[in-house]
Design an enzyme around this catalytic site. Structure first.
Site, PDB file in Angstrom:
ATOM      1  N   LYS A   1       1.556   0.498   6.287  1.00  0.00           N
ATOM      2  CA  LYS A   1       2.623   1.430   6.675  1.00  0.00           C
ATOM      3  C   LYS A   1       3.658   1.585   5.564  1.00  0.00           C
ATOM      4  CE  LYS A   1       2.087   0.733  11.580  1.00  0.00           C
ATOM      5  NZ  LYS A   1       2.735   0.555  12.865  1.00  0.00           N
ATOM      6  N   CYS A   2       3.277   1.190   4.358  1.00  0.00           N
ATOM      7  CA  CYS A   2       4.167   1.276   3.203  1.00  0.00           C
ATOM      8  C   CYS A   2       4.026   2.645   2.547  1.00  0.00           C
ATOM      9  CB  CYS A   2       3.804   0.168   2.212  1.00  0.00           C
ATOM     10  SG  CYS A   2       4.755   0.173   0.686  1.00  0.00           S
ATOM     11  N   GLY A   3       5.089   3.137   1.975  1.00  0.00           N
ATOM     12  CA  GLY A   3       5.061   4.418   1.276  1.00  0.00           C
ATOM     13  C   GLY A   3       4.184   4.414   0.037  1.00  0.00           C
ATOM     14  N   LEU A   4       3.723   3.246  -0.384  1.00  0.00           N
ATOM     15  CA  LEU A   4       2.886   3.138  -1.578  1.00  0.00           C
ATOM     16  C   LEU A   4       1.391   3.051  -1.243  1.00  0.00           C
ATOM     17  CD1 LEU A   4       5.138   0.582  -3.501  1.00  0.00           C
ATOM     18  CD2 LEU A   4       4.998   3.055  -3.854  1.00  0.00           C
ATOM     19  N   VAL A   5       1.008   3.355  -0.010  1.00  0.00           N
ATOM     20  CA  VAL A   5      -0.393   3.221   0.414  1.00  0.00           C
ATOM     21  C   VAL A   5      -1.354   4.084  -0.401  1.00  0.00           C
ATOM     22  CG1 VAL A   5       0.034   2.466   2.784  1.00  0.00           C
ATOM     23  CG2 VAL A   5      -0.153   4.907   2.270  1.00  0.00           C
TER      24      VAL A   5
END
Length: 156
Positions: A34-38
Site C-alpha cells: 500500500k506504499c506509493g512506491l509499489v
C-alpha cells in the site's frame, strides 16, 4: 554474524538460512503493497528475470512498520504476485527498525548507513549483497532499481 547465518521465513512458512544464496548476488528489499512506491515491484521483477541466470536474486520482505502493508504475509505475497506479477521470493512480514527488528535488518542497517543513520527510512529501502555475503550498498526508497542496474551488474 554473517548474513548467511541468518534464518528467514518465506511467505508460505518455510524457514531457511540465507546460506541458500551463497554464491549469488542479492538485492534485499523491504516492501509494502500500500506504499506509493509499489511501482518499483515491476522494476524489481524485471531485474530478477533479466539476471536470474547470472545468479541474481531479489528477496522481498514485507513490513508494516510504516503502516502500509496488509494484514498477513500471505495477503501481501498474493497482492505482489497477482497485482504486480512478482515471482521472486517473498517472505513473512518483518519489523525493520527498533528492538523488534528482524536479525536480517539489524545486520543490514548496522553494515550500511542511510539518510537517517542506521534506521530504515521507508518502504522499498534496498540492500545489495555480493556473492560472498558482503553487504555492499544501501539504496534509498526513492532510488528506482533501473537507476542502479549498472551497480548490480558489477557484482554478477
Amino acid at each position: 554474524m554473517n548474513i548467511y547465518d541468518i534464518e528467514v521465513k518465506l511467505d508460505n512458512g518455510e524457514e531457511y538460512k540465507l546460506d541458500r544464496y551463497n554464491g549469488k548476488t542479492l538485492l534485499i528489499v523491504n516492501t509494502a503493497t500500500k506504499c506509493g512506491l509499489v511501482g518499483q515491484f515491476n522494476e524489481l521483477e524485471s531485474l530478477y528475470q533479466k539476471y536470474a541466470s547470472r545468479d541474481f536474486v531479489v528477496l522481498g520482505f514485507p513490513s508494516n512498520q510504516f503502516k502500509q502493508e496488509v494484514a498477513t504475509a500471505d495477503q501481501a505475497s498474493q497482492a505482489c504476485r497477482l497485482t504486480y506479477g512478482v515471482t521472486f521470493p517473498m517472505h513473512e512480514i518483518v519489523t525493520v527498525n527498533g528492538e523488534e527488528a528482524h536479525p536480517l535488518f539489524k545486520l543490514l542497517t548496522e553494515e550500511t548507513k542511510g539518510f537517517l543513520g542506521s534506521r530504515v527510512k521507508w518502504n522499498f529501502t534496498k540492500f545489495l549483497v555480493d556473492k560472498e555475503g558482503n553487504i555492499i550498498k544501501r539504496f534509498a526508497p526513492t532510488d528506482k532499481p533501473s537507476k542502479f542496474e549498472q551497480e548490480i551488474e558489477k557484482y554478477l
